[in-house]
Design an enzyme around this catalytic site. Structure first.
Site, PDB file in Angstrom:
ATOM      1  N   TYR A 150       0.826  -1.202   0.000  1.00  0.00           N
ATOM      2  CA  TYR A 150       0.000   0.000   0.000  1.00  0.00           C
ATOM      3  C   TYR A 150       0.865   1.259   0.000  1.00  0.00           C
ATOM      4  O   TYR A 150       0.640   2.184  -0.784  1.00  0.00           O
ATOM      5  CB  TYR A 150      -0.910  -0.033   1.228  1.00  0.00           C
ATOM      6  CG  TYR A 150      -1.911   1.092   1.318  1.00  0.00           C
ATOM      7  CD1 TYR A 150      -3.076   1.073   0.556  1.00  0.00           C
ATOM      8  CD2 TYR A 150      -1.715   2.166   2.185  1.00  0.00           C
ATOM      9  CE1 TYR A 150      -4.010   2.095   0.641  1.00  0.00           C
ATOM     10  CE2 TYR A 150      -2.649   3.185   2.289  1.00  0.00           C
ATOM     11  CZ  TYR A 150      -3.793   3.144   1.513  1.00  0.00           C
ATOM     12  OH  TYR A 150      -4.724   4.164   1.612  1.00  0.00           O
ATOM     13  N   LYS A 154       1.109   4.213  -2.849  1.00  0.00           N
ATOM     14  CA  LYS A 154       0.715   5.589  -2.543  1.00  0.00           C
ATOM     15  C   LYS A 154       1.877   6.563  -2.727  1.00  0.00           C
ATOM     16  O   LYS A 154       1.662   7.725  -3.107  1.00  0.00           O
ATOM     17  CB  LYS A 154       0.149   5.665  -1.129  1.00  0.00           C
ATOM     18  CG  LYS A 154      -1.156   4.897  -0.952  1.00  0.00           C
ATOM     19  CD  LYS A 154      -2.238   5.368  -1.921  1.00  0.00           C
ATOM     20  CE  LYS A 154      -3.569   4.697  -1.672  1.00  0.00           C
ATOM     21  NZ  LYS A 154      -4.636   5.209  -2.558  1.00  0.00           N
TER      22      LYS A 154
END
Length: 249
Positions: A150, A154
């Protein structure tokens, strides 16, 4: 006058959470919105709720062949795409050593590649004055344990946003990234329910987690002409999570 009057927007991940909140807010501000998601039933239900200013289109953001279909659907229903809100995303929570390659690739395909495909797909439709809003995260500004995939995705969105802003500025298209902190959505609740929200909320300056509509309001600003001189920038809405460092706790 409504802040988004006359604008056409595509919002990904629009069937729930931050995406649904943004869709409601965009329509309330005068926009026509294509709701894009893989969750067909809630997506169609939200489009029905929002009325003539909304349409639903099934879209897996990681599949490049589905993006032109979504853009054509928006153009056919409402006209050229003025705003793209790249909101769709997934979270995988695991230690580095326990993160399978398939899980890592799945997160990157949806979060990072989906954002890339979306930006590329709307360029044929988006006029001068258009706005691309890429949803990153506070994990795009600093790491957090158990979020290797993640966080990677990002951080990538943050960088991609800046490159796109430099390339598209001469066309009058703005590209910015949004960095939410812990927001009260189903994805976040799946990590630990209300106890997780209470734990995280107690650790930030405002002593609470955020609500989806608070991110939607920020997206409205970036979609509107009010942000006409903002591009390549990072807009943080995290309750103060990134205002400190580990030694203050």
């Amino acid at each position: 006058m409504a802040r988004l009057q006359g604008k056409t927007a595509i919002i990904t991940g629009a069937a729930g959470g931050q995406g649904a909140a943004a869709a409601r807010r965009f329509v309330a501000e005068g926009a026509s919105v294509l709701l894009a998601d893989v969750a067909d039933e809630p997506g169609k239900a939200l489009a029905d709720e929002l009325g003539e200013s909304a349409r639903f289109e099934h879209l897996d953001v990681s599949e490049q062949d589905e993006w032109p279909v979504a853009v054509r659907a928006a153009e056919s229903a409402f006209g050229p795409v003025d705003v793209l809100l790249n909101n769709a995303g997934v979270l995988h929570f695991a230690e580095l050593g326990e993160t399978a390659l398939a899980d890592y690739e799945r997160v990157v395909r949806i979060n990072q590649i989906g954002t890339f495909l979306g930006m590329r797909a709307v360029l044929s439709s988006m006029p001068a004055g258009g706005s691309i809003i890429n949803v990153s995260s506070v994990e795009g500004l600093g790491g957090m344990p158990f979020t290797i995939a993640y966080t990677a995705s990002k951080f990538a969105i943050r960088g991609m946003t800046k490159v796109a802003a430099m390339e598209l500025g001469e066309r009058g298209i703005r590209v910015n990234s949004v960095h939410p902190g812990m927001i009260d959505t189903d994805m976040v609740r799946s990590l630990g329910g209300p106890e997780m929200n209470d734990h995280v909320g107690a650790r930030v300056a405002l002593k609470r987690v955020g609500q989806p509509d608070e991110i939607a309001q920020l997206a409205v600003f970036l979609a509107s002409d009010e942000s006409s001189y903002s591009t390549g920038a990072e807009f943080v809405a995290d309750g103060g999570a990134t205002a400190t460092h580990s030694l203050s706790r």
